[in-house]
Design an enzyme around this catalytic site. Structure first.
Site, mmCIF file in Angstrom:
data_model
loop_
_atom_site.group_PDB
_atom_site.id
_atom_site.type_symbol
_atom_site.label_atom_id
_atom_site.label_comp_id
_atom_site.label_asym_id
_atom_site.label_seq_id
_atom_site.Cartn_x
_atom_site.Cartn_y
_atom_site.Cartn_z
ATOM 1 N N ASP A 143 -3.433 4.323 -1.811
ATOM 2 C CA ASP A 143 -4.375 4.779 -0.780
ATOM 3 C C ASP A 143 -4.261 6.287 -0.586
ATOM 4 O O ASP A 143 -3.695 6.756 0.392
ATOM 5 C CB ASP A 143 -4.079 4.019 0.525
ATOM 6 C CG ASP A 143 -5.075 4.336 1.623
ATOM 7 O OD1 ASP A 143 -6.192 4.771 1.317
ATOM 8 O OD2 ASP A 143 -4.731 4.127 2.808
ATOM 9 N N THR B 175 -10.656 4.490 10.873
ATOM 10 C CA THR B 175 -10.622 3.614 12.051
ATOM 11 C C THR B 175 -9.981 4.296 13.264
ATOM 12 O O THR B 175 -9.971 3.750 14.350
ATOM 13 C CB THR B 175 -9.875 2.300 11.724
ATOM 14 O OG1 THR B 175 -8.763 2.611 10.894
ATOM 15 C CG2 THR B 175 -10.771 1.317 11.011
ATOM 16 N N LYS C 173 0.842 -1.191 0.000
ATOM 17 C CA LYS C 173 0.000 0.000 0.000
ATOM 18 C C LYS C 173 0.878 1.243 0.000
ATOM 19 O O LYS C 173 1.728 1.416 0.872
ATOM 20 C CB LYS C 173 -0.903 0.008 1.238
ATOM 21 C CG LYS C 173 -1.868 1.186 1.254
ATOM 22 C CD LYS C 173 -2.922 1.017 2.328
ATOM 23 C CE LYS C 173 -2.539 1.614 3.653
ATOM 24 N NZ LYS C 173 -2.471 3.094 3.657
ATOM 25 N N LYS D 160 -7.047 8.267 -0.850
ATOM 26 C CA LYS D 160 -8.358 8.689 -0.309
ATOM 27 C C LYS D 160 -8.870 9.947 -0.995
ATOM 28 O O LYS D 160 -9.059 10.994 -0.363
ATOM 29 C CB LYS D 160 -8.259 8.907 1.200
ATOM 30 C CG LYS D 160 -7.833 7.664 1.967
ATOM 31 C CD LYS D 160 -7.874 7.882 3.458
ATOM 32 C CE LYS D 160 -7.479 6.658 4.242
ATOM 33 N NZ LYS D 160 -6.060 6.289 4.109
ATOM 34 N N ASP E 292 -13.069 15.059 -3.462
ATOM 35 C CA ASP E 292 -13.088 16.359 -4.150
ATOM 36 C C ASP E 292 -14.355 16.388 -4.979
ATOM 37 O O ASP E 292 -15.203 15.488 -4.861
ATOM 38 C CB ASP E 292 -11.809 16.474 -5.030
ATOM 39 C CG ASP E 292 -11.357 17.920 -5.220
ATOM 40 O OD1 ASP E 292 -12.219 18.771 -5.500
ATOM 41 O OD2 ASP E 292 -10.153 18.177 -5.096
ATOM 42 N N ARG F 170 2.199 -0.071 11.049
ATOM 43 C CA ARG F 170 3.197 0.122 12.107
ATOM 44 C C ARG F 170 3.698 -1.139 12.820
ATOM 45 O O ARG F 170 4.900 -1.222 13.109
ATOM 46 C CB ARG F 170 2.691 1.168 13.097
ATOM 47 C CG ARG F 170 2.832 2.577 12.523
ATOM 48 C CD ARG F 170 2.007 3.573 13.262
ATOM 49 N NE ARG F 170 0.590 3.330 13.085
ATOM 50 C CZ ARG F 170 -0.364 4.074 13.621
ATOM 51 N NH1 ARG F 170 -0.046 5.097 14.390
ATOM 52 N NH2 ARG F 170 -1.627 3.805 13.390
HETATM 53 O O1 C5P Z 1 0.072 1.518 11.101
HETATM 54 P P1 C5P Z 1 -1.294 0.960 10.919
HETATM 55 O O2 C5P Z 1 -1.309 -0.563 10.889
HETATM 56 O O3 C5P Z 1 -2.317 1.531 11.863
HETATM 57 O O4 C5P Z 1 -1.667 1.428 9.436
HETATM 58 C C1 C5P Z 1 -2.934 1.380 8.909
HETATM 59 C C2 C5P Z 1 -2.880 1.916 7.507
HETATM 60 O O5 C5P Z 1 -4.195 1.865 6.978
HETATM 61 C C3 C5P Z 1 -2.418 3.359 7.394
HETATM 62 O O6 C5P Z 1 -1.642 3.462 6.206
HETATM 63 C C4 C5P Z 1 -3.685 4.158 7.249
HETATM 64 O O7 C5P Z 1 -3.533 5.271 6.397
HETATM 65 C C5 C5P Z 1 -4.626 3.143 6.579
HETATM 66 N N1 C5P Z 1 -6.048 3.328 6.848
HETATM 67 C C6 C5P Z 1 -6.610 3.342 8.122
HETATM 68 N N2 C5P Z 1 -7.953 3.537 8.285
HETATM 69 C C7 C5P Z 1 -8.749 3.719 7.229
HETATM 70 C C8 C5P Z 1 -8.202 3.689 5.934
HETATM 71 C C9 C5P Z 1 -6.829 3.481 5.787
HETATM 72 O O8 C5P Z 1 -5.911 3.143 9.092
HETATM 73 N N3 C5P Z 1 -10.060 3.870 7.384
#
Ligand code: C5P
Length: 242
Positions: A65, A129, A38, A67, A70, A221
């Site tokens: 990703d 989330t 991603k 998002k 617009d 992460r």
């Molecule tokens: O580091 P972590 O596991 O929390 O990363 C989650 C990834 O998913 C991040 O790149 C974040 O931008 C993406 N994401 C998210 N919630 C969403 C859509 C995408 O955490 N609703």
């Protein structure tokens, strides 16, 4: 769904780093354990589409990703550029509304048919989330995040969008109202047992998310910030096997 063959194909690694070198290091060390990489707003802003093209040339699948949110014409045009790059999936915000979602679905379908290129799956982000009920209340939105996510998922489906990004805790209710199994649910906020949730408010373990019916798991992460990223991923993939 599901067009994926192995457990690892459901795993998406978020390359949330700031340089191409750091991204390539992660790609090297996680070879064979990830179905898709991603590229989000951090890495894309730092490196631009060249890194996406390089990943695709190497045969990797890419989830862009960014998002998009617009006016309909702008998002439709951005979606066409994502399709031209050759990514497998890209995101838009469902909060952009029905006209925006329909415009990008139509523009991408038309472009891909005309150019005879593979059609990327368009995913709608419902409620981030990282947001809980109190955060939404402070934004003037007085409803449970789960309810809003389900409403937005229905709207996205009705507009022809190919799936949603949602927390594991919303999957059952989304599936209840949308029996179409071709509508993919991509779940971020994945945390292996016993690891930090960071800023994710509605996280789940990989097993919980899969049991709930997730098609893809997005993990960032816990892998990216680990001293042993390969081990963390191996552990996740092992737990996904039937
Ligand atoms: O580091 P972590 O596991 O929390 O990363 C989650 C990834 O998913 C991040 O790149 C974040 O931008 C993406 N994401 C998210 N919630 C969403 C859509 C995408 O955490 N609703």
């Amino acid at each position: 769904m599901n067009d994926e063959r192995e457990p690892k194909d459901r795993v998406i690694l978020a390359l949330d780093v700031s340089t191409a070198e750091a991204a390539w290091r992660l790609v090297e060390v996680t070879q064979g354990l990830v179905g898709m990489y991603k590229v989000g707003s951090q890495l894309f802003t730092a490196t631009g589409p060249d890194l996406v093209r390089a990943l695709l040339r190497r045969g990797e699948r890419v989830f862009l990703d960014l998002k998009f949110h617009d006016i309909p014409t702008t998002v439709a045009r951005a979606g066409v550029e994502a399709a031209r790059l050759g990514v497998s999936m890209f995101t838009i915000h469902a909060l952009g509304g029905g006209p925006m979602m329909r415009a990008v679905v139509e523009a991408v379908a038309e472009f891909c048919a005309r150019e005879a290129v593979a059609r990327p799956r368009i995913l709608a982000v419902t409620v981030l989330t990282s947001l809980g009920a109190e955060d939404l209340a402070r934004m003037g939105v007085r409803a449970e995040p789960e309810r809003i996510a389900v409403t937005l998922a229905h709207l996205a489906h009705a507009c022809g969008v190919g799936g949603v990004v949602a927390s594991a805790w919303e999957i059952a209710r989304i599936r209840e109202g949308i029996p179409d199994r071709g509508f993919a649910i991509v779940v971020p906020g994945i945390r292996p047992q016993g690891t930090s949730a960071h800023d994710q408010r509605r996280s789940a373990t990989p097993q919980e998310a899969l049991r709930a019916g997730a098609d893809y798991l997005v993990i960032g992460r816990p892998v990216v910030e680990s001293d042993r990223p390969r081990e963390v991923l191996e552990n996740i993939v092992r737990h996904l096997s039937p």
